[in-house]
Design a protein around this motif. Structure first.
Motif, short mmCIF file in Angstrom:
data_model
loop_
_atom_site.label_atom_id
_atom_site.label_comp_id
_atom_site.label_asym_id
_atom_site.label_seq_id
_atom_site.Cartn_x
_atom_site.Cartn_y
_atom_site.Cartn_z
N HIS A 102 0.81 -1.22 0.00
CA HIS A 102 0.00 0.00 0.00
C HIS A 102 0.84 1.27 0.00
O HIS A 102 0.29 2.35 -0.15
CB HIS A 102 -0.90 0.04 1.25
N GLY A 103 2.12 1.18 0.21
CA GLY A 103 2.95 2.36 0.43
C GLY A 103 2.99 3.33 -0.73
O GLY A 103 3.41 2.98 -1.83
N SER A 104 2.57 4.56 -0.48
CA SER A 104 2.56 5.59 -1.52
C SER A 104 3.95 6.16 -1.78
O SER A 104 4.20 6.74 -2.84
CB SER A 104 1.62 6.73 -1.13
N GLU A 105 4.85 6.01 -0.81
CA GLU A 105 6.19 6.56 -0.94
C GLU A 105 7.27 5.48 -0.86
O GLU A 105 8.42 5.77 -0.57
CB GLU A 105 6.44 7.62 0.14
N PHE A 106 6.88 4.22 -1.12
CA PHE A 106 7.85 3.14 -0.99
C PHE A 106 9.03 3.33 -1.93
O PHE A 106 10.18 3.02 -1.58
CB PHE A 106 7.19 1.78 -1.25
N SER A 135 -1.57 -0.96 -8.86
CA SER A 135 -1.66 -0.48 -10.24
C SER A 135 -0.56 -1.09 -11.08
O SER A 135 0.41 -1.66 -10.55
CB SER A 135 -1.55 1.06 -10.28
N GLU A 136 -0.68 -0.95 -12.39
CA GLU A 136 0.35 -1.45 -13.31
C GLU A 136 1.67 -0.72 -13.11
O GLU A 136 2.75 -1.31 -13.23
CB GLU A 136 -0.12 -1.30 -14.76
N SER A 137 1.60 0.58 -12.79
CA SER A 137 2.84 1.34 -12.58
C SER A 137 3.59 0.83 -11.36
O SER A 137 4.82 0.73 -11.37
CB SER A 137 2.53 2.83 -12.43
N TRP A 138 2.85 0.47 -10.30
CA TRP A 138 3.50 -0.09 -9.12
C TRP A 138 4.04 -1.49 -9.41
O TRP A 138 5.09 -1.88 -8.91
CB TRP A 138 2.53 -0.12 -7.94
N LYS A 139 3.35 -2.24 -10.25
CA LYS A 139 3.86 -3.57 -10.63
C LYS A 139 5.20 -3.44 -11.32
O LYS A 139 6.16 -4.17 -11.01
CB LYS A 139 2.86 -4.28 -11.54
N ARG A 140 5.30 -2.49 -12.26
CA ARG A 140 6.57 -2.28 -12.96
C ARG A 140 7.68 -1.93 -11.98
O ARG A 140 8.81 -2.43 -12.09
CB ARG A 140 6.42 -1.18 -14.01
N PHE A 141 7.35 -1.09 -11.01
CA PHE A 141 8.38 -0.70 -10.04
C PHE A 141 8.90 -1.89 -9.24
O PHE A 141 10.11 -2.11 -9.14
CB PHE A 141 7.84 0.36 -9.06
#
Length: 361
Positions: A102-106, A135-141
């Motif tokens: 859930h971290g927005s600033e991870f 989200s897909e952007s977090w998956k890529r990260f």
């Protein structure tokens, strides 16, 4: 299935707690979920004691052998390290682990860690059988930065309770328009930028605007800023409001605004969309995968108080735009209903447990 869920105490405030509560409420007869709090409010000593208690409870339940899967909610900073420990304990007992991020600033937190801590966290997270991102952007990260296996990472946006009926909002040039902000009050959520932006509205627009900002965090600092800028006649700063109070404000409001610098996929945004509010927010985290500029919301750059002011002005002066964006926002969030979310989550549970059993064989 018997699931052990680890995360913040349910008495705390915030989006992670809202997600946990929704999951617990949705659990049906096919899944039994038991919650263990790894973080509570209070002094550092109280928090440390609660964490050690959670490790004892976790070990005891895993030792009894009656748990099929461990579902761990994690964000950044201390949470990342606490839940690394709970992950390793769970794996020590041979249990499959679903890590729910859930971290927005991870990404910022991780990039500033010493190399040995980045290596440790990456290795620990790779021990998880499944990884849930918003989200897909977090998956890529997570795949690129922590070298997770792409097939083990599932995108599951946060869910929201969809109201059956919403108010018919009738506005006009002479009507007061209520804007609302819900969330942690501080710089990350853009709370101070929002107040500063109001100074750049024409005086005639400010007479029609009322803004309610509710949340925890730096509420006193925000109240001081509102007074300093002479905006206390149109800006009301409240502490954290109950779900019932938030619902009442959402019924009365026309616009939700969240000019954040970093986000995962904020529950407050999803809830506002479900109430048919016109949205002003920023293209950060998982938000641009949900909000399309001028289709179901208005996107502004983080920290740009002039863009924020222009967006506010456009919605103050154009009732038809407010209505159309609000309707489009509600339609966009319908697939995020709690029933669909629960079905997707139970599929993740089942496939993770099945995969784990096949691996053992």
């Amino acid at each position: 299935m018997k699931i052990l869920m680890l995360g913040e105490a349910l008495s705390r405030k915030g989006g992670i707690v809202s997600v946990q509560q929704l999951i617990l409420e949705q659990a049906d007869s096919t899944v039994k979920i038991e919650h263990i709090a790894t973080l509570v409010d209070g002094s550092p000593a109280k928090k440390l004691l609660a964490f050690f208690k959670s490790l004892f409870d976790l070990s005891s339940k895993l030792l009894l052998g009656k748990i099929d899967l461990v579902h761990i909610h994690v964000s950044e900073r201390g949470s990342a390290f606490r839940q690394s420990v709970t992950t390793l304990v769970s794996k020590l007992f041979g249990k499959p682990v679903v890590m729910h991020t859930h971290g927005s600033e991870f990404h910022e937190f991780y990039s500033h860690l010493p190399i040995f801590l980045r290596v440790f966290l990456g290795w620990t997270y790779r021990q998880c059988d499944r990884f849930i991102v918003l989200s897909e952007s977090w998956k890529r990260f997570y795949v690129e930065a922590l070298k997770l296996k792409e097939q083990n990472v599932s995108v599951l946006p946060n869910a929201v309770r969809i109201p059956d009926q919403i108010p018919r909002r009738i506005g006009g040039r002479d009507n007061e328009v209520l804007f609302v902000f819900f969330g942690r009050i501080g710089q990350r959520k853009g709370a101070f930028d929002l107040v500063q932006s109001l100074l750049h509205l024409p005086a005639c627009d400010r007479t029609r605007l009322r803004l309610v900002m509710a949340g925890d965090g730096e509420t006193e600092k925000l109240r001081e800023l509102v007074l300093e800028l002479g905006l206390d006649h149109i800006v009301i700063v409240r502490d954290w409001v109950s779900p019932q109070e938030r619902e009442a404000l959402s019924r009365e409001a026309s616009v939700f605004i969240l000019p954040s610098y970093n986000e995962g996929l904020p529950m407050a945004l999803l809830e506002a969309m479900s109430w048919g509010l016109a949205i002003i927010t920023t293209p950060v985290g998982g938000i641009p995968g949900l909000i399309k500029h001028k289709e179901n919301g208005i996107l502004v750059e983080p920290g740009d108080i002039y863009q924020i002011a222009d967006a506010i002005r456009s919605l103050l002066e154009n009732n038809a735009l407010r209505t159309s964006l609000g309707q489009a926002a509600r339609e966009s969030v319908l697939p995020f209903g709690a029933d669909s979310y629960w079905k997707a989550l139970t599929n993740i549970y089942s496939s993770t447990a099945t995969q784990r059993t096949a691996t053992k064989r």
